[in-house]
Design a protein around this motif. Structure first.
Motif, PDB file in Angstrom:
ATOM      1  N   ARG A 120     -33.246  -6.773  99.981  1.00 37.01           N
ATOM      2  CA  ARG A 120     -34.446  -7.263  99.291  1.00 37.01           C
ATOM      3  C   ARG A 120     -34.084  -8.058  98.038  1.00 37.01           C
ATOM      4  NH1 ARG A 120     -38.092  -5.045  95.550  1.00 37.01           N
ATOM      5  NH2 ARG A 120     -36.892  -3.119  95.333  1.00 37.01           N
ATOM      6  N   LEU A 121     -33.092  -7.579  97.291  1.00 33.41           N
ATOM      7  CA  LEU A 121     -32.704  -8.252  96.046  1.00 33.41           C
ATOM      8  C   LEU A 121     -32.032  -9.594  96.325  1.00 33.41           C
ATOM      9  CD1 LEU A 121     -31.417  -5.141  94.040  1.00 33.41           C
ATOM     10  CD2 LEU A 121     -33.463  -6.500  93.548  1.00 33.41           C
ATOM     11  N   ILE A 122     -31.256  -9.663  97.410  1.00 30.17           N
ATOM     12  CA  ILE A 122     -30.653 -10.962  97.781  1.00 30.17           C
ATOM     13  C   ILE A 122     -31.782 -11.949  98.108  1.00 30.17           C
ATOM     14  CG2 ILE A 122     -29.349 -12.148  99.597  1.00 30.17           C
ATOM     15  CD1 ILE A 122     -27.446  -9.752  99.685  1.00 30.17           C
ATOM     16  N   GLY A 123     -32.796 -11.480  98.824  1.00 32.67           N
ATOM     17  CA  GLY A 123     -33.928 -12.353  99.144  1.00 32.67           C
ATOM     18  C   GLY A 123     -34.621 -12.869  97.891  1.00 32.67           C
ATOM     19  N   MET A 124     -34.797 -11.975  96.897  1.00 33.24           N
ATOM     20  CA  MET A 124     -35.431 -12.386  95.634  1.00 33.24           C
ATOM     21  C   MET A 124     -34.572 -13.407  94.885  1.00 33.24           C
ATOM     22  SD  MET A 124     -36.745  -8.574  94.571  1.00 33.24           S
ATOM     23  CE  MET A 124     -36.806  -8.909  92.809  1.00 33.24           C
ATOM     24  N   ALA A 125     -33.254 -13.173  94.903  1.00 35.58           N
ATOM     25  CA  ALA A 125     -32.341 -14.088  94.176  1.00 35.58           C
ATOM     26  C   ALA A 125     -32.325 -15.465  94.850  1.00 35.58           C
ATOM     27  CB  ALA A 125     -30.940 -13.491  94.147  1.00 35.58           C
ATOM     28  N   MET A 126     -32.300 -15.482  96.185  1.00 39.12           N
ATOM     29  CA  MET A 126     -32.275 -16.760  96.905  1.00 39.12           C
ATOM     30  C   MET A 126     -33.560 -17.552  96.640  1.00 39.12           C
ATOM     31  SD  MET A 126     -29.433 -17.131  98.677  1.00 39.12           S
ATOM     32  CE  MET A 126     -29.715 -18.030 100.189  1.00 39.12           C
ATOM     33  N   GLU A 127     -34.659 -16.831  96.567  1.00 35.03           N
ATOM     34  CA  GLU A 127     -35.942 -17.488  96.287  1.00 35.03           C
ATOM     35  C   GLU A 127     -35.928 -18.102  94.896  1.00 35.03           C
ATOM     36  OE1 GLU A 127     -40.581 -16.131  96.144  1.00 35.03           O
ATOM     37  OE2 GLU A 127     -39.290 -15.090  97.580  1.00 35.03           O
ATOM     38  N   ARG A 128     -35.387 -17.330  93.934  1.00 33.70           N
ATOM     39  CA  ARG A 128     -35.348 -17.831  92.557  1.00 33.70           C
ATOM     40  C   ARG A 128     -34.431 -19.059  92.436  1.00 33.70           C
ATOM     41  NH1 ARG A 128     -34.465 -13.657  87.644  1.00 33.70           N
ATOM     42  NH2 ARG A 128     -32.933 -14.871  86.516  1.00 33.70           N
ATOM     43  N   LEU A 129     -33.348 -19.058  93.228  1.00 34.96           N
ATOM     44  CA  LEU A 129     -32.420 -20.189  93.187  1.00 34.96           C
ATOM     45  C   LEU A 129     -32.901 -21.356  94.036  1.00 34.96           C
ATOM     46  CD1 LEU A 129     -29.061 -18.189  93.511  1.00 34.96           C
ATOM     47  CD2 LEU A 129     -29.877 -19.380  91.465  1.00 34.96           C
ATOM     48  N   GLY A 130     -33.995 -21.133  94.782  1.00 42.57           N
ATOM     49  CA  GLY A 130     -34.537 -22.188  95.635  1.00 42.57           C
ATOM     50  C   GLY A 130     -33.667 -22.505  96.815  1.00 42.57           C
ATOM     51  N   ARG A 131     -33.029 -21.451  97.369  1.00 39.62           N
ATOM     52  CA  ARG A 131     -32.105 -21.693  98.491  1.00 39.62           C
ATOM     53  C   ARG A 131     -32.595 -21.029  99.763  1.00 39.62           C
ATOM     54  NH1 ARG A 131     -26.515 -20.748  95.010  1.00 39.62           N
ATOM     55  NH2 ARG A 131     -26.787 -22.624  93.729  1.00 39.62           N
TER      56      ARG A 131
END
Length: 446
Positions: free
Chosen positions: A435-446
């Motif tokens: 879940r946290l990887i998903g949140m980080a990828m979203e924040r990085l726009g990737r």
């Protein structure tokens, strides 16, 4: 106790594509309790048949392939009631009953109105044999030791569990939650996730009973080694099992056969090791040469690490006393952080479909503890047991595979942060990695 897999069982019950269920998992991980509890909560009644306690029940499967006749015989012999749709039928300890396992084909094809679940302590071994097996006619589910999240619930810390579930922004957690969670994680390293030791600790805070429960589980596993069809393999399985703490205590945790026994060769011991892998008593993590798809195409089959199925069992097998709980961060740093790595792997295998790998270079030495596949992306994960979190291996990995690396992940005792493309996850949040990887990828726009 609350087991999160119960939600999967409910989905299985309600699925229009439901097939007979085979529940896999190591001895004493709670399979029987889970199925009986599932029956109690979701069905009018449960019909339970144990083929170890009642070997005579096996004969009912040898004389006929008719599901109705098999069930009629079982009802008459046991006095239990079985109703379509309303009864959960549990076949337990089926690992030595190939006819029972094979009969799942007939339950699937001819009697889908009956809800059947099978369990057994060495089912992984039984299913690895080239015997007649109902391919495509069963659903599988793996029961793993309790996660840290489940441990929190069992320990009466539902507030901490709810807090972690509610984290929806990557930012440092308040000390009021961070510090207690670090202490609870130490506790989890001591007990592990096997239900009985957890129960001994969470209900009575009885460290001696918890130690005894872990020892009893290890003794039961070691008695199971003798069930290998080849008598000559028994001592080899035992030696590999007992070598795991020594393997993980080394800086380079690559499995070495000479640590098992001086002069040992792979060809002499690989069958014994495979037995432990099939039994799910150990996890085998292959070295990957590159973070590319499909991951199996880049496996170096000669280089791998092995971890135990449970961090509490590793602590007990390592003879590390529970008193280490009170000695600062010793539990996190002991054996070169082996307990933390084992805990991290335990958490990752429940979240990602593809088995984790690791990456390393010898000269100069670099190692990324785990590579995990999420969707079509591969993420490097480094486990740091201390607050000293310098990561030359993660930097080197990004340098070598810049195009593939969208995000680097570190599990450590530092707080939750996203620094550029480096996501730091506190060790106690390992269950939330996906879940946290998903949140980080979203924040990085990737």
């Amino acid at each position: 106790m609350k087991r999160l897999i119960m939600q999967q069982l409910i989905k299985w019950k309600d699925s229009p594509y439901r097939k007979p269920l085979i529940l896999k998992g190591v001895r004493q991980v709670g399979k029987t309790w889970l199925l009986k509890e599932f029956g109690r909560l979701c069905y009018e009644n449960t019909a339970y048949f144990n083929f170890d306690e009642n070997e005579e029940y096996r004969q009912f499967f040898e004389t006929t392939q008719s599901v109705e006749r098999i069930l009629q015989n079982l009802m008459l012999a046991s006095g239990q009631k079985i109703l379509p749709e309303k009864t959960l039928i549990i076949f337990d300890e089926v690992q030595d009953c190939p006819k029972v396992i094979n009969s799942m084909k007939y339950f699937c094809e001819n009697a889908p109105q009956y809800h059947v679940a099978c369990a057994g302590s060495l089912l992984g071994i039984a299913l690895a044999k080239p015997a007649s097996f109902p391919v495509g006619k069963v659903n599988f589910m793996q029961v793993n030791p309790m996660t840290f999240s489940e441990f929190l619930l069992a320990n009466g810390d539902g507030n901490l569990s709810a807090f972690l579930d509610g984290v929806d922004v990557i930012e440092p957690l308040p000390d009021a939650f961070f510090n207690p969670l670090c202490e609870k994680l130490k506790m989890y390293y001591v007990t592990g996730g096997m239900p009985e030791p957890v129960l001994m600790w969470t209900e009575a805070r009885d460290a001696e009973a918890m130690q005894t429960a872990l020892s009893d589980i290890i003794d039961a596993y070691e008695r199971d080694f003798a069930k290998h069809p080849s008598v000559s393999e028994y001592p080899k399985i035992s030696m590999i099992w007992k070598s795991v703490p020594s393997q993980l205590a080394r800086e380079n945790k690559k499995f070495l056969y000479r640590v098992v026994k001086e002069g040992a060769r792979a060809r002499e011991y690989e069958d014994a090791l495979q037995w432990l892998v099939d039994a799910r008593l150990v996890h085998k993590v292959y070295r990957s040469s590159a973070p590319k798809l499909p991951v199996s195409a880049y496996d170096d089959l000669s280089a791998f690490k092995i971890y135990l199925s449970d961090v509490g069992l590793l602590r007990r097998l390592s003879q590390l006393a529970p008193t280490a709980f009170g000695e600062g961060n010793r539990l996190f740093t002991e054996f070169k952080g082996a307990l933390s790595e084992n805990y991290a792997l335990q958490s990752l295998v429940t979240q990602f479909e593809t088995a984790p790998r690791y990456w390393s270079r010898v000269n100069p030495p670099y190692e990324v503890d785990f590579l995990i596949q999420r969707g079509n992306d591969i993420f490097p994960i480094e486990v740091k047991a201390e607050t000293n979190v310098g990561g030359k291996s993660l930097r080197k990995f990004k340098e070598l595979f810049a195009e593939q690396v969208k995000l680097r992940v570190r599990l450590s005792l530092e707080n939750l942060t996203l620094d550029g493309d480096l996501l730091n996850i506190p060790l106690f949040m390992a269950d939330h990695t996906d879940r946290l990887i998903g949140m980080a990828m979203e924040r990085l726009g990737r």
